[in-house]
Scaffold this active site. Structure first.
Site, PDB file in Angstrom:
ATOM      1  N   ALA A  23       1.209  -1.322   0.089  1.00 35.87           N
ATOM      2  CA  ALA A  23       0.070   0.315  -0.078  1.00 35.87           C
ATOM      3  C   ALA A  23       0.695   1.423  -0.024  1.00 35.87           C
ATOM      4  CB  ALA A  23      -0.763   0.352   1.388  1.00 35.87           C
ATOM      5  N   SER A  25       4.565   0.889   0.061  1.00 32.41           N
ATOM      6  CA  SER A  25       5.710   0.577  -0.168  1.00 32.41           C
ATOM      7  C   SER A  25       6.152   0.099  -1.345  1.00 32.41           C
ATOM      8  CB  SER A  25       6.489   0.031   0.357  1.00 32.41           C
ATOM      9  OG  SER A  25       5.785  -1.785   0.656  1.00 32.41           O
ATOM     10  N   ASP A 135       3.520 -13.714  11.311  1.00 34.20           N
ATOM     11  CA  ASP A 135       3.046 -13.484   9.754  1.00 34.20           C
ATOM     12  C   ASP A 135       4.094 -14.469   9.322  1.00 34.20           C
ATOM     13  OD1 ASP A 135       0.846 -13.165   7.927  1.00 34.20           O
ATOM     14  OD2 ASP A 135       2.078 -12.062   7.330  1.00 34.20           O
TER      15      ASP A 135
END
Length: 478
Positions: A23, A25, A135
């Site tokens: 978003a 980068s 993650d």
């Protein structure tokens, strides 16, 4: 005096083609001109970042500097220039591990064991350095090169956090739906074991090509995960060795304190004695299933990218780092990173502690009340007749003389709560408090006050630092 603007990246590096996009980068190949060395530059547009996003960027750079391991994508440099920040990483050219597996002519349980071993080595290094990745998923498992036997590299530390030893705390709702652990979904304190749960999900997929938990409806998916509702169905699991299933069971253990650690997993016979324990039979069904799984992941990623692009183009304010509140609820987001700690979950936490505080007041429980108040708390309230009160002595009088005598039932309702989150550690809540009680004659009465409370979190515990209450003063019974 003129401000000196850093131009080190522009002077030392030359940019080439785009490798990926987020978003705020973009990742591009770059070359350090004097050395002729290739790298991947993650370029962040800092003009679009909030103060909180700046903190996250600093955290990511700090964590990546700590980690130096052959199975982790290495950060070589971090440069801040006017309007942009550059993170200079290893250039990994082998693509995603899962995409490479489906292109292989031969793939066995022993290969899966070697893959998960490298992932566990990376996770162990993170944990030894006090870092939790949060993650772990196929998209973040890359290969160093296209050469056969290239090392697996763990990437993307955008959600990673720093922890003290075996510390468990609520670090916010973050991760990717299909890989979230039960403790995160329960909103319990969590720590390093969340990474091992995700490793269990990844290992399951490596062996059969589909995930242990799956539902188009996110709520049902979360119920499955919290219940640990997975199995090893026939016929595909019939050819998997009992040792492989045992390791998965130890990783997908609901209780995080009983879950296997990275160090223990690396000593498991299915990994440490791979040559004699893991099967070498080619798993064509796994490869076929994994092709479908990869295609589904890519399609969902494309749908989400389109949704985000449409949202941002239409003037909507983006939620930061590839995340958007609206998209989170969509069934299309099962392989998309979410981080919900900024909004709904944190606001609910503030309402909850406010309700606990009011319950302590209604019960005349000064001990509980003191734990939820900063010793130097300030207050404007009707009883103080317009004066600013500091400390807890003024309030103690009312606990000892008003509420302790009034043993009649009190029922309190909070109406229209409005919460302002001020960074990670502070919040302000404004609401109307309706209090129902019985007066001295046993007649039901209702009182209303308008209240604003400022909360501050210290050492993981929320405390009131200031409040302002209007309405009628509390009256001592005659």
């Amino acid at each position: 005096m003129a401000t000196i603007t850093c131009t080190r990246f522009t002077e030392e590096y030359q940019l080439f083609e785009e490798l990926g996009k987020g978003a705020f980068s973009v990742v591009r190949r770059c070359v350090k001109v004097l050395a002729g060395q290739e790298y991947a530059a993650k370029i962040i547009n800092t003009k679009k970042l909030s103060a909180r996003d700046h903190q996250k960027l600093e955290r990511e750079a700090r964590i990546c500097r700590l980690l130096k391991h052959p199975n982790i994508v290495r950060l070589h440099d971090s440069i801040s220039e006017e309007g942009h920040h550059y993170l200079i990483f290893d250039l990994v050219t082998g693509g995603e591990l899962f995409e490479d597996i489906v292109a292989r002519e031969y793939y066995s349980e022993a290969d899966a064991s070697h893959c998960i071993q490298q992932i566990l080595e990376a996770v162990l290094h993170c944990h030894q350095m006090g870092v939790v990745h949060r993650d772990l998923k196929p998209e973040n498992l890359l290969l160093a090169s296209k050469l056969k036997g290239a090392a697996v590299k763990l990437a993307d530390f955008g959600l990673a956090i720093e922890v003290e030893g075996e510390q468990q705390a609520w670090f916010g709702f973050a991760g990717t739906p299909g890989y979230l652990s039960p403790e995160v979904l329960r909103k319990d304190p969590y720590g390093k074991p969340v990474d091992l749960w995700a490793c269990g999900v990844i290992l399951y997929i490596l062996l059969v090509g589909y995930p242990p938990f799956w539902d188009e409806d996110q709520h049902r998916l979360y119920q499955q995960i919290k219940a640990g509702a997975y199995d090893f169905p026939s016929p595909e699991w019939d050819t998997v060795t009992p040792e492989a299933k045992d390791l998965i069971n130890k990783m997908l253990t609901i209780n995080p304190s009983k879950r296997i650690t990275a160090a223990e997993a690396l000593k498991h016979p299915w990994i440490s004695h791979r040559s004699t324990v893991a099967s070498c039979m080619h798993r064509q069904e796994t490869v076929d299933c994994l092709k479908k799984f990869n295609a589904r992941r890519k399609l969902k990623g494309a749908i989400l990218t389109t949704m985000l692009a449409t949202r941002n183009f239409s003037g909507g304010k983006s939620g930061g780092n590839k995340k958007s509140d609206g998209v989170k609820e969509s069934s299309e987001s099962t392989n998309t990173t979410i981080e919900d700690e900024d909004t709904k979950v944190r606001k609910q936490e503030i309402i909850k502690v406010t309700e606990q505080l009011i319950e302590a007041i209604s019960n005349g429980d000064f001990e509980s009340y003191t734990k939820m108040c900063d010793p130097g708390m300030t207050a404007f309230e009707p009883e103080a007749l317009g004066n600013l009160v500091e400390g807890l002595d003024f309030h103690r009088f009312y606990f000892e003389n008003l509420w302790s005598r009034n043993s009649k039932p009190v029922h309190t309702t909070i109406l229209n709560p409005h919460i302002h989150l001020m960074g990670d550690e502070s919040a302000c809540i404004a609401y109307i408090r309706i209090t129902q009680y019985l007066d001295a004659g046993g007649i039901p009465r209702t009182a209303q006050s308008e209240e604003t409370r400022v909360w501050h979190r210290r050492d993981g515990k929320w405390q009131i630092v200031h409040f302002h209450r209007s309405g009628a003063p509390s009256v001592l019974p005659h």
